[in-house]
Design a protein around this motif. Structure first.
Motif, PDB file in Angstrom:
ATOM      1  N   SER A  10       0.838  -1.212   0.000  1.00 28.99           N
ATOM      2  CA  SER A  10       0.000   0.000   0.000  1.00 28.99           C
ATOM      3  C   SER A  10       0.868   1.256   0.000  1.00 28.99           C
ATOM      4  O   SER A  10       0.569   2.223  -0.708  1.00 28.99           O
ATOM      5  CB  SER A  10      -0.922   0.025   1.217  1.00 28.99           C
ATOM      6  N   GLU A  14       1.030   4.065  -2.902  1.00 24.63           N
ATOM      7  CA  GLU A  14       0.776   5.472  -2.611  1.00 24.63           C
ATOM      8  C   GLU A  14       1.941   6.354  -3.080  1.00 24.63           C
ATOM      9  O   GLU A  14       1.728   7.415  -3.683  1.00 24.63           O
ATOM     10  CB  GLU A  14       0.540   5.659  -1.109  1.00 24.63           C
ATOM     11  N   TYR A  45       7.886   6.981   5.703  1.00 29.29           N
ATOM     12  CA  TYR A  45       6.968   6.619   6.790  1.00 29.29           C
ATOM     13  C   TYR A  45       7.690   6.428   8.126  1.00 29.29           C
ATOM     14  O   TYR A  45       7.098   5.966   9.084  1.00 29.29           O
ATOM     15  CB  TYR A  45       6.200   5.348   6.424  1.00 29.29           C
ATOM     16  N   ASN A 109       0.915  14.825   1.139  1.00 23.44           N
ATOM     17  CA  ASN A 109      -0.161  14.444   2.053  1.00 23.44           C
ATOM     18  C   ASN A 109      -0.291  12.920   2.149  1.00 23.44           C
ATOM     19  O   ASN A 109      -1.375  12.350   1.989  1.00 23.44           O
ATOM     20  CB  ASN A 109      -1.484  15.092   1.624  1.00 23.44           C
ATOM     21  N   THR A 111      -0.292   9.114   3.701  1.00 24.60           N
ATOM     22  CA  THR A 111      -0.991   8.482   4.823  1.00 24.60           C
ATOM     23  C   THR A 111       0.021   7.999   5.860  1.00 24.60           C
ATOM     24  O   THR A 111       1.073   7.475   5.498  1.00 24.60           O
ATOM     25  CB  THR A 111      -1.793   7.275   4.305  1.00 24.60           C
ATOM     26  N   LYS A 112      -0.290   8.149   7.120  1.00 20.51           N
ATOM     27  CA  LYS A 112       0.590   7.627   8.172  1.00 20.51           C
ATOM     28  C   LYS A 112       0.652   6.102   8.052  1.00 20.51           C
ATOM     29  O   LYS A 112      -0.308   5.454   7.653  1.00 20.51           O
ATOM     30  CB  LYS A 112       0.087   8.044   9.548  1.00 20.51           C
ATOM     31  N   ASP A 115      -2.076   3.945   9.371  1.00 19.55           N
ATOM     32  CA  ASP A 115      -3.393   4.173   8.754  1.00 19.55           C
ATOM     33  C   ASP A 115      -3.485   3.619   7.330  1.00 19.55           C
ATOM     34  O   ASP A 115      -4.534   3.712   6.693  1.00 19.55           O
ATOM     35  CB  ASP A 115      -3.716   5.674   8.720  1.00 19.55           C
ATOM     36  N   LEU A 116      -2.373   3.067   6.816  1.00 20.05           N
ATOM     37  CA  LEU A 116      -2.395   2.506   5.464  1.00 20.05           C
ATOM     38  C   LEU A 116      -3.307   1.293   5.387  1.00 20.05           C
ATOM     39  O   LEU A 116      -3.352   0.469   6.302  1.00 20.05           O
ATOM     40  CB  LEU A 116      -0.979   2.089   5.024  1.00 20.05           C
ATOM     41  N   ARG A 117      -4.035   1.181   4.316  1.00 17.42           N
ATOM     42  CA  ARG A 117      -4.942   0.047   4.087  1.00 17.42           C
ATOM     43  C   ARG A 117      -4.665  -0.579   2.754  1.00 17.42           C
ATOM     44  O   ARG A 117      -4.417  -0.035   1.790  1.00 17.42           O
ATOM     45  CB  ARG A 117      -6.406   0.498   4.116  1.00 17.42           C
TER      46      ARG A 117
END
Length: 117
Positions: A10, A14, A45, A109, A111-112, A115-117
């Motif tokens: 993911s 991203e 990350y 912007n 995703t942390k 919080d990644l899906r």
């Protein structure tokens, strides 16, 4: 709970969709950590301090050893000066990379990690 591999896929998706080069989001040090079995997050990350420490250590050591055997030893540079120079270069590089990763994370912007899906 997502597995590390799913979260990593993911994150790579991203980063690729944000237009970040693969060599930036999957650098050699990250690939080495994963090859050694560490579930290392891509540098975008990770925290500032982790990016600073890993980049500083990796660059300072590698660059210092290369410079010692290719230039400094034959020029007669004192070992203590060589170590201080390599440490200084490592710190400068580490700070630069840590700021780059943090800036790019905010700019796109992203995703942390958790919080990644």
């Amino acid at each position: 709970m997502m597995s590390y591999e799913s979260r990593l896929r993911s994150a790579h998706d991203e980063l690729r969709n944000a237009g970040i080069w693969k060599s930036n989001y999957n650098p050699p040090l990250h690939r080495i950590f994963r090859w050694l079995g560490a579930n290392s997050r891509p540098p975008f990350y990770r925290s500032f301090i982790v990016n600073f420490l890993t980049s500083s250590a990796y660059f300072g050591t590698t660059w210092g050893v290369i410079m010692w055997f290719s230039v400094w030893e034959t020029d007669g540079m004192d070992l203590s000066i060589a170590v201080i120079t390599a440490l200084s270069a490592g710190i400068l590089f580490g700070l630069t990379m840590a700021f780059y990763y943090g800036f790019t994370f905010r700019k796109h912007n992203l995703t942390k990690w958790n919080d990644l899906r």
